[in-house]
Design a protein around this motif. Structure first.
Motif, short mmCIF file in Angstrom:
data_model
loop_
_atom_site.label_atom_id
_atom_site.label_comp_id
_atom_site.label_asym_id
_atom_site.label_seq_id
_atom_site.Cartn_x
_atom_site.Cartn_y
_atom_site.Cartn_z
N GLN A 1 9.67 -2.97 10.24
CA GLN A 1 8.82 -1.78 10.15
C GLN A 1 9.44 -0.82 9.11
OE1 GLN A 1 7.94 -1.78 14.96
NE2 GLN A 1 8.91 0.00 14.03
N ALA B 1 -2.30 2.71 -3.85
CA ALA B 1 -1.13 2.79 -2.95
C ALA B 1 -0.56 4.20 -2.94
CB ALA B 1 -0.06 1.80 -3.42
N ALA C 1 3.54 -2.73 3.33
CA ALA C 1 2.13 -3.02 3.55
C ALA C 1 1.85 -2.92 5.04
CB ALA C 1 1.80 -4.44 3.07
N ASP C 2 0.84 -2.12 5.39
CA ASP C 2 0.51 -1.95 6.81
C ASP C 2 1.71 -1.55 7.65
OD1 ASP C 2 -2.20 -2.28 7.01
OD2 ASP C 2 -2.07 -4.48 7.09
N GLY C 3 2.57 -0.71 7.07
CA GLY C 3 3.70 -0.20 7.84
C GLY C 3 4.90 -1.13 7.90
N ARG C 4 4.81 -2.27 7.21
CA ARG C 4 5.90 -3.24 7.24
C ARG C 4 6.50 -3.36 5.84
NH1 ARG C 4 7.36 -6.26 11.30
NH2 ARG C 4 5.59 -5.45 12.48
N ARG D 1 6.60 3.48 10.79
CA ARG D 1 5.68 2.38 10.48
C ARG D 1 4.79 2.72 9.29
NH1 ARG D 1 3.55 1.62 15.99
NH2 ARG D 1 5.20 0.69 17.20
N GLY D 2 5.43 3.25 8.27
CA GLY D 2 4.70 3.53 7.02
C GLY D 2 3.90 4.82 7.03
N GLN D 3 3.85 5.52 8.14
CA GLN D 3 3.13 6.79 8.21
C GLN D 3 4.12 7.96 8.08
OE1 GLN D 3 -0.36 6.94 8.65
NE2 GLN D 3 -0.18 4.71 8.39
N ASP E 1 0.82 -1.21 0.00
CA ASP E 1 0.00 0.00 0.00
C ASP E 1 0.85 1.26 0.00
OD1 ASP E 1 0.92 0.13 2.62
OD2 ASP E 1 -0.95 -0.65 3.46
N GLN F 1 -1.13 -2.05 -4.74
CA GLN F 1 -2.52 -1.61 -4.84
C GLN F 1 -2.62 -0.39 -5.75
OE1 GLN F 1 -3.82 -0.70 -0.89
NE2 GLN F 1 -4.29 -2.82 -0.38
#
Ligand SMILES: [Zn+2]
Length: 419
Positions: A385, A67, A44-47, A412-414, A7, A64
């Motif tokens: 992460q 994404a 994906a999901d921060g990983r 964490r992906g943010q 994502d 995605q």
């Protein structure tokens, strides 16, 4: 086997320093930053699910359609920094000491005039948890803006059972509510409080026999630390406290050989500490003992700098002896004025003789190993992460203190800082 669905994609970076590979890195491996050119990072999901050439991305993951795509053109990507030695939870203001120090006063003179750790202790004892939380949160915000995505935080400004627990509860609350992941260290043996000056053995017993069991019972710390230094805690006292901590499930760390050759390095080796910190006065015998015991050296050149110690830890000698080296900020009210790991890395390069690559490993994967979290952060590789920093230009931009080198911080992906 189903392919992971990504994502988030970081693309078009000039280079990526993955710092991937086994930890800790010692000796010649201290400079292995795993640099990739023409590579992307997918998560994906921060990983992280993929790091490698963009042409192979399609075969590895399903990106995605919606994404998030981060354009890293003109930037290099490094792992989020890990800061393994801080004292961020405190009350009171000791900026006046800065003026005194600049006018020539020494650490000992300032302490004798009622400043130093004990003035912070007095303020921290009376502060509410909310006050401590607000102060520490602001410090974490500054660290995050400088690229730190994981850190350690110590107690040690309470020096009573209840006020030490209070500080550690604040650390736990911050770990749960702030983007930075925090590892907690109990440092009841930071100083002998005034009311125990005439009976210091009673204070050592209080730390070992009452505070440590309370901290462990509430699950409030991962580590136990002692300030082992002439005039603070002796090697024998440090050993007793760290053994008690180990017995309660708290891994030892130690403040060692900062202001003199206190013997703290040998305590670190004997109790198999995770880290020995400062080491300004460590000698070759100490380095051999640390290497043999697999203890990580956590060096704090910003402390030498702001305390005007006139010398820095012998980082090159430690690396030559095979001691893995990590770097930390030592954020604290008396002399830890910089929240910036890039500043610490700069001092490591210009005052301790590290290369930029060695400093980067010290500020990421080795620091993560020293906090037992190298399995989830400290490098950019699948399974970890996505904690990352985008640096404008090249890696050497990190030493241009004051220039806006950090373009983005990702935890964490943010995206937690952008600008
Ligand atoms: Zn410290």
């Amino acid at each position: 086997v189903s392919r992971p669905v990504a994502d988030l994609l970081i693309e078009d970076a000039t280079a990526i320093a993955t710092c991937a590979g086994p930890a800790p890195r010692a000796g010649p491996r201290q400079r292995e930053i795993g640099q990739l050119h023409d590579a992307v990072i997918a998560a994906a999901d921060g990983r992280i699910v993929y790091v490698g050439p963009p042409v192979a991305l399609q075969n590895a993951v399903d990106l995605q359609p919606a994404a998030r795509r981060i354009d890293a053109s003109g930037c290099v990507v490094v792992p989020g920094f890990v800061d393994p030695h801080t004292h961020i939870v405190f009350a009171g203001d000791r900026r006046g000491e800065l003026q005194r120090r600049l006018a020539g006063a020494t650490y000992a003179q300032i302490a004798a005039e009622g400043g130093g750790i004990l003035s912070t202790v007095a303020a921290t004892r009376t502060a509410s948890e909310d006050e401590l939380l607000a102060g520490a949160r602001a410090r974490l915000d500054e660290m995050l803006a400088c690229g730190t995505t994981t850190c350690e935080a110590k107690s040690g400004y309470g020096l009573t059972t209840e006020s030490e627990l209070k500080q550690l509860r604040v650390v736990r609350a911050l770990d749960r509510s702030h983007p930075i992941d925090i590892r907690a260290t109990f440092l009841g043996a930071h100083e002998v409080p005034p009311e125990y000056r005439a009976r210091r053995a009673d204070y050592v017993a209080l730390v070992a026999d009452e505070m440590i069991p309370c901290v462990a019972a509430d699950g409030l710390a991962d580590y136990c630390d002692v300030f082992c230094e002439d005039g603070v805690f002796t090697p024998a006292e440090a050993t007793r406290i760290l053994d008690a901590g180990r017995g309660a499930g708290l891994t030892p760390r130690i403040h060692a050989d900062e202001l003199g050759a206190s013997g703290g390095s040998f305590v670190a080796a004997a109790v198999n500490a995770r880290s020995a910190d400062h080491l300004v006065f460590a000698n070759e015998q100490a380095a051999e003992a640390l290497a043999q015991a697999g203890v990580c050296a956590v060096l704090l050149p910003a402390a030498s700098f702001y305390l005007k110690l006139g010398r820095f830890a012998p980082a090159r000698m430690l690396i030559e002896h095979g001691v893995p080296v990590a770097l930390a900020s030592d954020v604290n009210p008396g002399g830890g004025f910089s929240p910036s790991m890039p500043f610490v890395m700069t001092l490591a390069c210009f005052e301790m003789g590290l290369t930029l690559e060695e400093a980067l490993v010290a500020a990421t994967i080795n620091a993560a190993w020293s906090l037992d979290c190298a399995d989830r952060t400290g490098s950019l590789e699948p399974g970890k992460q996505l904690d990352a920093v985008l640096v404008r230009g090249g890696f050497d931009e990190l030493v241009r203190i004051g220039a806006p080198a950090i373009r983005m911080v990702i935890k964490r992906g943010q995206v937690v800082k952008s600008g």
